[in-house]
Design an enzyme around this catalytic site. Sequence first.
Site: not given
Ligand code: NAD
Length: 480
Positions: A181, A255, A289, A388
């Site tokens: 997804k 993640e 991230c 600092e």
């Molecule tokens: P998001 O959490 O808004 O969305 C991520 C995904 O989840 C999208 O595909 C979205 O459609 C889906 N989603 C939304 N609601 C959902 C639900 N209720 N159940 C299941 N899936 C759902 O994040 P974003 O804005 O797309 O991405 C940015 C975030 O991702 C930042 O916090 C970033 O740090 C993080 N990120 C983490 C890593 C890592 O490896 N740790 C890597 C890249 C990005």
Amino acid sequence: MESRLFIAGRYVDAAKSARFADIEPATERELAEVASASADDVNRAVVAAREAADHGPWPRMSAEARAGIIGKLADGIEKRARELGTLEARDVGKPVSECVNHDVSRAARNLRFFASAAQTWTHEAAQSDAKFLGRDLRLVNFTERPPIGVGAIIIPWNSPLMLGTWNLGPCLAAGNTCVLKPSELAPLTSIALGEIANEAGLPRGALNIVPGLGAAGAALVSHPGVDAIAFTGGVETGRRVMASAADSLKRVTLELGGKSPNLVFADSNLKQTAAGVARSIYRSQGQSCVAGARLLVESRVAADFLELLIAEIPKLKIGDPLLEDTEYGPLISGAHRERVHAIVADAIANGASVLAGGKIPAAPATGYYYLPTILDNVDAKSRAASEEIFGEQAITSANATRYGLAAYLWTSKIDRALRVAERLKTGMVWVNSFFLWDLRTPFGGAKMSGLGRQGGRFSMEFWTEPKLVCIAYGEAERDE
Ligand code: NAD
């Protein structure tokens, strides 16, 4: 450009032909109308993945045969590197050179690495004795690692191909099937994987792709036909995913986000460190991230270091992501830019000073651009981030966040690097470097930055079900 769902080896429309608009960040115009998966569509995709897992050839093939097909998938990605990189640059707004040379190239390498890991991975065995029904038995115990079944892979928008393949690689290599997804903000390169998978000879149903809004992700996570969930995204969504998975006790890896500190010691090479710190903050316009979003500098070099860091900013070529020499493109969306600006404005209202950026540039006039920004004196806690204090307080400040993804140490003293690294509450510490990940080692976050790790055996363990097989094979020898 394909913009439909990919289910059981075919591109299909969403039920009732539902679509959402995918906006190009650099032009603010619609790039594609993308099929929007409903819960029914997600169900179709999970049924296809389930069928392929329960009755299809993929889990029953040898790891070597699967590796051959995954290798062709990687070849297909490499063959289209320019096309995919350009599409990702348009969809995400990241510079095309970064997309082609880093993200797309890494996507192919991720797949190859895990295909090989699945072939070389061996499992534990132990011999023992036990008494059973009055007999002293010799036992051999070994661990099988069958695939767990159907995986749900949910990814964010910032590096779709790279993040998708971190999980697609081990998921498929271990013999699972899956439903991917992608984010509604940048779904196009993920969708393109369907065609490449067909060309590579991946069996029908092994990979299914459901672009859609958050509700599609929620439907996928709660679907009883899914066995394991690999979620990459924000903390709040991650929390919802985990709560939903708890109902059916599905295996979950998360993640999530970070607010990673850069710790700059006076003994580091300040010029090189400034270039490294600038990269850690501004790569992908800060939308990574592992972005080194907080800065803690040893007080006696703080002024010199900030001068060097500020001097790095004009070197960043800001502009059209499709130009080869662009290093800094627009943010992902208008809403995201508003959020970034609101945070900056709030910090300024609370006494922060702007050392660089802090506003929308005059040019390019179109696109969601925001200047690379440095804020000083943001609040009591982050005050330490730019000036600092050091030593004990630096470690306390570095750890003073709910996140624990990465930290960066800039020092020439190895003993100091090791001492501080040990005390940082993060999943990863890079010393004099930024985000150089050897795929054999664990990637992931502590605290609210996630749960579980990716890479090498960590990924293989997640995507397989450890199964004990114990065989009694005879009487234990007794002393006569
Ligand atoms: P998001 O959490 O808004 O969305 C991520 C995904 O989840 C999208 O595909 C979205 O459609 C889906 N989603 C939304 N609601 C959902 C639900 N209720 N159940 C299941 N899936 C759902 O994040 P974003 O804005 O797309 O991405 C940015 C975030 O991702 C930042 O916090 C970033 O740090 C993080 N990120 C983490 C890593 C890592 O490896 N740790 C890597 C890249 C990005």
